[in-house]
Design a protein around this motif. Structure first.
Motif, PDB file in Angstrom:
ATOM      1  N   GLY A   1       0.792  -1.233   0.176  1.00  0.00           N
ATOM      2  CA  GLY A   1      -0.107   0.222   0.091  1.00  0.00           C
ATOM      3  C   GLY A   1       0.910   1.545   0.209  1.00  0.00           C
ATOM      4  O   GLY A   1       1.961   1.079   1.187  1.00  0.00           O
ATOM      5  N   TYR A   2       0.370   2.270  -0.834  1.00  0.00           N
ATOM      6  CA  TYR A   2       0.948   3.604  -0.173  1.00  0.00           C
ATOM      7  C   TYR A   2       0.101   4.555  -0.099  1.00  0.00           C
ATOM      8  O   TYR A   2      -0.803   5.676  -0.565  1.00  0.00           O
ATOM      9  N   GLU A   3       0.469   4.950   1.483  1.00  0.00           N
ATOM     10  CA  GLU A   3      -0.477   5.824   1.931  1.00  0.00           C
ATOM     11  C   GLU A   3       0.153   7.170   1.624  1.00  0.00           C
ATOM     12  O   GLU A   3      -0.997   7.759   2.000  1.00  0.00           O
ATOM     13  N   THR A   4       1.465   7.117   1.983  1.00  0.00           N
ATOM     14  CA  THR A   4       1.942   8.213   2.111  1.00  0.00           C
ATOM     15  C   THR A   4       3.487   8.086   1.394  1.00  0.00           C
ATOM     16  O   THR A   4       4.151   7.771   1.341  1.00  0.00           O
TER      17      THR A   4
ATOM     18  N   ASP B   1      -0.583  12.366   2.925  1.00  0.00           N
ATOM     19  CA  ASP B   1      -1.081  11.979   2.136  1.00  0.00           C
ATOM     20  C   ASP B   1      -2.515  12.188   1.917  1.00  0.00           C
ATOM     21  O   ASP B   1      -2.230  13.823   1.520  1.00  0.00           O
TER      22      ASP B   1
ATOM     23  N   THR C   1      -5.091  12.297   1.077  1.00  0.00           N
ATOM     24  CA  THR C   1      -6.294  12.717   1.573  1.00  0.00           C
ATOM     25  C   THR C   1      -6.357  13.842   2.880  1.00  0.00           C
ATOM     26  O   THR C   1      -7.126  14.543   3.188  1.00  0.00           O
ATOM     27  N   ASP C   2      -4.943  14.380   2.579  1.00  0.00           N
ATOM     28  CA  ASP C   2      -4.182  15.258   3.434  1.00  0.00           C
ATOM     29  C   ASP C   2      -5.353  16.508   2.203  1.00  0.00           C
ATOM     30  O   ASP C   2      -5.194  16.650   0.945  1.00  0.00           O
TER      31      ASP C   2
ATOM     32  N   ASN D   1       5.543   5.219   3.300  1.00  0.00           N
ATOM     33  CA  ASN D   1       4.626   5.180   4.961  1.00  0.00           C
ATOM     34  C   ASN D   1       5.791   4.450   6.022  1.00  0.00           C
ATOM     35  O   ASN D   1       5.656   3.643   5.951  1.00  0.00           O
TER      36      ASN D   1
ATOM     37  N   GLN E   1      -0.885  -0.097  -6.567  1.00  0.00           N
ATOM     38  CA  GLN E   1      -1.515  -0.713  -4.864  1.00  0.00           C
ATOM     39  C   GLN E   1      -2.770   0.043  -4.291  1.00  0.00           C
ATOM     40  O   GLN E   1      -2.803   1.393  -4.187  1.00  0.00           O
ATOM     41  N   ASP E   2      -4.110  -0.713  -5.011  1.00  0.00           N
ATOM     42  CA  ASP E   2      -5.325  -0.060  -4.164  1.00  0.00           C
ATOM     43  C   ASP E   2      -5.417   1.047  -4.495  1.00  0.00           C
ATOM     44  O   ASP E   2      -5.651   2.106  -4.151  1.00  0.00           O
TER      45      ASP E   2
ATOM     46  N   GLN F   1      -3.697   3.531  -5.737  1.00  0.00           N
ATOM     47  CA  GLN F   1      -3.132   4.941  -5.354  1.00  0.00           C
ATOM     48  C   GLN F   1      -1.822   4.309  -6.643  1.00  0.00           C
ATOM     49  O   GLN F   1      -1.525   3.000  -6.332  1.00  0.00           O
TER      50      GLN F   1
END
Length: 177
Positions: free
Chosen positions: A54-57, A62, A64-65, A120, A150-151, A153
């Motif tokens: 996963g690549y959240e940040t 992020d 979503t920021d 992440n 991934q997901d 992102q």
């Protein structure tokens, strides 16, 4: 640096030949094994076995920021640019920029001057070897770089066509599905 550490360990060792101590070979003993370790500030090693999931940040930002979240995390930008045609605002920092659409993060771009990225909270040197060790094989190879998905992102590692050098790294949403 490693040589200096080993020399100091040898000088401070109880077997270094102090008064009343027999030389190692005369005592019938074998030389002690010395183990040394070195850390590169938690930057991922080439022997890393696990690929980042996963690549959240990217560099702590992020997707979503909101703009105010980015300012809270990164401080005030060095420069702010507006693209009225696309409706985008871009905050420029020393080694990266963050693009916003309607106040939400649309993408994060890291310049090669950063020398490393954080995905992440995992630090990765900006070299093809370290990136492929950390992210695995790219899902796509584009003309201008490698694409990892991934997901929904995406991390895109931009490369110079002729030299293969990394020219930047982006994190953005995959809107194709």
């Amino acid at each position: 640096m490693l040589i200096v550490v080993l020399l100091l360990m040898g000088m401070l060792s109880p077997y270094s030949g102090g008064a009343g101590v027999l030389p190692v070979s005369a005592a019938g003993m074998t030389a002690p094994v010395v183990h040394a370790s070195m850390s590169l500030n938690s930057i991922v090693s080439v022997q890393q076995k696990e690929v980042i999931e996963g690549y959240e940040t990217l560099n702590g930002i992020d997707l979503t920021d909101r703009a105010e979240d980015v300012v809270r995390k990164m401080g005030e930008p060095l420069e702010v640019t507006h693209d009225p045609l696309l409706g985008m605002i871009e905050y420029h920092y020393k080694d990266m920029s963050v693009g916003f659409c309607d106040g939400l993060t649309e993408y994060i771009h890291v310049k090669p001057s950063a020398r490393s990225i954080q995905v992440n909270d995992q630090s990765i040197l900006l070299t093809t070897g370290y990136i492929s060790t950390s992210l695995g094989d790219p899902d796509f190879k584009a003309e201008d770089g490698d694409v990892y998905v991934q997901d929904h992102q995406v991390i895109k590692v931009f490369k110079d066509r002729s030299s293969g050098e990394i020219t930047g790294v982006d994190l953005f949403f995959d809107y194709s599905e």
